[in-house]
Write a protein that holds these residues in place. Structure first.
Motif, mmCIF file in Angstrom:
data_model
loop_
_atom_site.group_PDB
_atom_site.id
_atom_site.type_symbol
_atom_site.label_atom_id
_atom_site.label_comp_id
_atom_site.label_asym_id
_atom_site.label_seq_id
_atom_site.Cartn_x
_atom_site.Cartn_y
_atom_site.Cartn_z
ATOM 1 N N GLU A 215 38.806 9.129 23.515
ATOM 2 C CA GLU A 215 37.526 8.610 24.001
ATOM 3 C C GLU A 215 36.368 9.417 23.439
ATOM 4 O OE1 GLU A 215 37.470 8.116 28.419
ATOM 5 O OE2 GLU A 215 39.469 9.005 28.223
ATOM 6 N N VAL A 216 36.641 10.714 23.157
ATOM 7 C CA VAL A 216 35.577 11.639 22.773
ATOM 8 C C VAL A 216 36.022 12.485 21.592
ATOM 9 C CG1 VAL A 216 34.108 13.560 23.537
ATOM 10 C CG2 VAL A 216 34.744 11.758 25.160
ATOM 11 N N LEU A 217 35.147 12.613 20.596
ATOM 12 C CA LEU A 217 35.331 13.543 19.490
ATOM 13 C C LEU A 217 34.484 14.777 19.769
ATOM 14 C CD1 LEU A 217 36.210 14.371 16.600
ATOM 15 C CD2 LEU A 217 34.157 13.153 15.778
ATOM 16 N N VAL A 218 35.105 15.952 19.685
ATOM 17 C CA VAL A 218 34.384 17.194 19.950
ATOM 18 C C VAL A 218 34.444 18.099 18.728
ATOM 19 C CG1 VAL A 218 36.419 18.298 20.978
ATOM 20 C CG2 VAL A 218 34.153 19.170 21.523
ATOM 21 N N ALA A 219 33.370 18.864 18.506
ATOM 22 C CA ALA A 219 33.313 19.851 17.431
ATOM 23 C C ALA A 219 32.293 20.910 17.821
ATOM 24 C CB ALA A 219 32.942 19.206 16.099
ATOM 25 N N GLY A 220 32.242 21.965 17.035
ATOM 26 C CA GLY A 220 31.313 23.059 17.307
ATOM 27 C C GLY A 220 30.034 22.999 16.507
ATOM 28 N N ASP A 221 29.844 21.925 15.735
ATOM 29 C CA ASP A 221 28.625 21.742 14.951
ATOM 30 C C ASP A 221 28.150 20.306 15.075
ATOM 31 O OD1 ASP A 221 27.536 23.994 13.078
ATOM 32 O OD2 ASP A 221 29.721 24.213 12.978
ATOM 33 N N ASN A 222 26.916 20.117 15.509
ATOM 34 C CA ASN A 222 26.384 18.762 15.638
ATOM 35 C C ASN A 222 26.126 18.093 14.301
ATOM 36 O OD1 ASN A 222 26.267 18.003 18.396
ATOM 37 N ND2 ASN A 222 24.638 19.482 18.739
ATOM 38 N N SER A 223 25.997 18.862 13.232
ATOM 39 C CA SER A 223 25.793 18.257 11.919
ATOM 40 C C SER A 223 27.008 17.412 11.537
ATOM 41 C CB SER A 223 25.532 19.344 10.871
ATOM 42 O OG SER A 223 26.535 20.345 10.931
ATOM 43 N N CYS A 224 28.209 17.965 11.719
ATOM 44 C CA CYS A 224 29.427 17.216 11.413
ATOM 45 C C CYS A 224 29.603 16.053 12.380
ATOM 46 C CB CYS A 224 30.638 18.135 11.466
ATOM 47 S SG CYS A 224 30.590 19.451 10.226
ATOM 48 N N LEU A 225 29.296 16.295 13.657
ATOM 49 C CA LEU A 225 29.409 15.234 14.649
ATOM 50 C C LEU A 225 28.443 14.091 14.342
ATOM 51 C CD1 LEU A 225 29.774 17.255 17.969
ATOM 52 C CD2 LEU A 225 31.507 15.814 16.877
ATOM 53 N N ALA A 226 27.264 14.415 13.821
ATOM 54 C CA ALA A 226 26.307 13.367 13.461
ATOM 55 C C ALA A 226 26.853 12.501 12.335
ATOM 56 C CB ALA A 226 24.977 13.997 13.047
ATOM 57 N N HIS A 227 27.494 13.141 11.373
ATOM 58 C CA HIS A 227 28.043 12.405 10.231
ATOM 59 C C HIS A 227 29.209 11.513 10.658
ATOM 60 C CE1 HIS A 227 29.031 11.514 6.118
ATOM 61 N NE2 HIS A 227 30.219 12.094 6.197
ATOM 62 N N ILE A 228 30.192 12.121 11.307
ATOM 63 C CA ILE A 228 31.359 11.337 11.744
ATOM 64 C C ILE A 228 30.944 10.324 12.805
ATOM 65 C CG2 ILE A 228 33.714 11.438 12.649
ATOM 66 C CD1 ILE A 228 33.681 14.462 11.895
ATOM 67 N N GLY A 229 30.091 10.769 13.723
ATOM 68 C CA GLY A 229 29.649 9.893 14.807
ATOM 69 C C GLY A 229 28.865 8.700 14.308
ATOM 70 N N GLY A 230 28.104 8.889 13.235
ATOM 71 C CA GLY A 230 27.368 7.777 12.659
ATOM 72 C C GLY A 230 28.303 6.688 12.158
ATOM 73 N N ILE A 231 29.386 7.115 11.508
ATOM 74 C CA ILE A 231 30.371 6.151 11.008
ATOM 75 C C ILE A 231 31.101 5.487 12.168
ATOM 76 C CG2 ILE A 231 32.509 5.921 9.668
ATOM 77 C CD1 ILE A 231 31.450 8.260 7.920
ATOM 78 N N LEU A 232 31.495 6.283 13.176
ATOM 79 C CA LEU A 232 32.170 5.720 14.347
ATOM 80 C C LEU A 232 31.272 4.710 15.060
ATOM 81 C CD1 LEU A 232 33.778 8.971 15.782
ATOM 82 C CD2 LEU A 232 35.022 7.023 14.814
ATOM 83 N N GLY A 233 29.977 5.006 15.103
ATOM 84 C CA GLY A 233 29.034 4.109 15.745
ATOM 85 C C GLY A 233 28.868 2.807 14.995
ATOM 86 N N ARG A 234 28.755 2.892 13.677
ATOM 87 C CA ARG A 234 28.602 1.675 12.868
ATOM 88 C C ARG A 234 29.842 0.798 12.940
ATOM 89 N NH1 ARG A 234 25.846 5.373 9.641
ATOM 90 N NH2 ARG A 234 27.669 5.803 8.327
ATOM 91 N N GLU A 235 30.982 1.434 13.145
ATOM 92 C CA GLU A 235 32.227 0.679 13.259
ATOM 93 C C GLU A 235 32.478 0.182 14.680
ATOM 94 O OE1 GLU A 235 35.183 3.353 11.777
ATOM 95 O OE2 GLU A 235 34.690 2.951 9.670
ATOM 96 N N ARG A 236 31.535 0.500 15.590
ATOM 97 C CA ARG A 236 31.652 0.100 16.998
ATOM 98 C C ARG A 236 33.010 0.526 17.584
ATOM 99 N NH1 ARG A 236 27.385 -3.248 18.044
ATOM 100 N NH2 ARG A 236 26.419 -4.294 16.253
ATOM 101 N N SER A 237 33.370 1.760 17.323
ATOM 102 C CA SER A 237 34.674 2.274 17.759
ATOM 103 C C SER A 237 34.721 2.565 19.249
ATOM 104 C CB SER A 237 34.996 3.567 16.992
ATOM 105 O OG SER A 237 34.097 4.602 17.397
ATOM 106 N N GLY A 238 33.562 2.828 19.840
ATOM 107 C CA GLY A 238 33.515 3.185 21.251
ATOM 108 C C GLY A 238 33.783 4.652 21.518
ATOM 109 N N VAL A 239 34.026 5.444 20.454
ATOM 110 C CA VAL A 239 34.291 6.876 20.609
ATOM 111 C C VAL A 239 32.964 7.626 20.734
ATOM 112 C CG1 VAL A 239 35.363 8.928 19.596
ATOM 113 C CG2 VAL A 239 36.399 6.666 19.243
ATOM 114 N N ARG A 240 32.847 8.421 21.789
ATOM 115 C CA ARG A 240 31.667 9.265 21.960
ATOM 116 C C ARG A 240 31.824 10.547 21.161
ATOM 117 N NH1 ARG A 240 29.977 11.220 27.544
ATOM 118 N NH2 ARG A 240 32.191 11.219 28.112
ATOM 119 N N ARG A 241 30.703 11.180 20.821
ATOM 120 C CA ARG A 241 30.744 12.501 20.200
ATOM 121 C C ARG A 241 30.040 13.473 21.132
ATOM 122 N NH1 ARG A 241 25.989 13.703 19.699
ATOM 123 N NH2 ARG A 241 26.618 15.756 18.985
#
Length: 256
Positions: A215-241
């Motif tokens: 349900e949730v992707l976690v990391a210690g850097d928001n820069s990486c989360l922004a990159h991966i999260g942007g792709i997850l968001g465009r794909e409408r995956s429903g995964v939160r970061r």
């Protein structure tokens, strides 16, 4: 209720929020303060702090970063510990600042940088190594997968410290991310200069995140989360970061 560690109450701790978090993801430094204060730390936020200079250094303008290095030691030099929710920025301070100070030919600045750099910690390092805690009293009843960012993994060598902290969170369902140690493709300016490669790497990472059922992707850097999260968001995956700090700061009374 989390019992403050004796070490925590003795330290004068500064939060280095980082400019990226301060501008784009302010909930992360807020969560860091809540977490550290819950553990008994006295946390201060020096208002004079600015960028660490990493972007300048990484793009070949290290000399332009010299004033930022000088400001960093001016602002944080008197603290017992400086804690940042960013392996990337801590890596810059510990690895790039000595190089920049040396190239500037200022012996006094070099000494101050060398005195300060051992006191600058990525959040999981500070919790595990300095405070000596892995169970921070967090509660997060969700299925979570963890992405170790390149700077934290390869430059700081934080190892499994974030995972130790996540495993102790009450209610969490922590699942392994296949190919976790592979870069997500962000790399700061790399994503701009090599956009096609960056997106392809990010898409591979996002696909593996989805395959975990998290349900949730976690990391210690928001820069990486922004990159991966942007792709997850465009794909409408429903995964939160969410940043690691936000999960560790979460309790039943104050859920993330």
């Amino acid at each position: 209720m989390t019992t403050p560690t004796p070490r925590a109450t003795d330290l004068r701790v500064a939060l280095f929020a980082t400019c990226f978090n301060d501008t784009m993801w302010p909930e992360t430094p807020k969560a860091t303060v809540r977490l550290l204060e819950r553990l008994g730390c006295r946390v201060e936020f020096p208002m004079e702090q600015t960028c660490c200079g990493q972007m300048l250094t990484n793009t070949g303008y290290a000399a332009k970063a010299l004033p930022l290095v000088r400001r960093f030691v001016d602002v944080f030099g008197d603290y017992d510990a400086v804690v940042a929710p960013s392996g990337s920025c801590v890596g810059s301070v510990r690895e790039q600042h000595p190089m920049i100070a040396s190239s500037g030919g200022d012996a006094g600045l070099q000494r101050r940088v060398e005195q300060l750099r051992p006191k600058v910690y990525e959040l999981s390092e500070f919790l595990v190594d300095v405070l000596g805690v892995t169970d921070v009293g967090a509660w997060f009843p969700h299925r979570v997968t963890y992405h170790p960012t390149c700077h934290s993994l390869r430059m700081l060598r934080v190892g499994d410290r974030p995972l130790q902290l996540l495993r102790a969170v009450r209610g969490i369902d922590l699942v392994e991310l296949p190919g976790a140690d592979e870069c997500c493709g962000f790399g700061g300016t790399f994503a701009m200069k090599n956009a096609d490669v960056s997106v392809a790497m990010g898409a591979d990472k996002a696909r593996r995140v989805v395959e975990t059922g998290a349900e949730v992707l976690v990391a210690g850097d928001n820069s990486c989360l922004a990159h991966i999260g942007g792709i997850l968001g465009r794909e409408r995956s429903g995964v939160r970061r969410l940043h690691l700090a936000e999960i560790l700061a979460s309790t039943k009374e104050h859920p993330a």
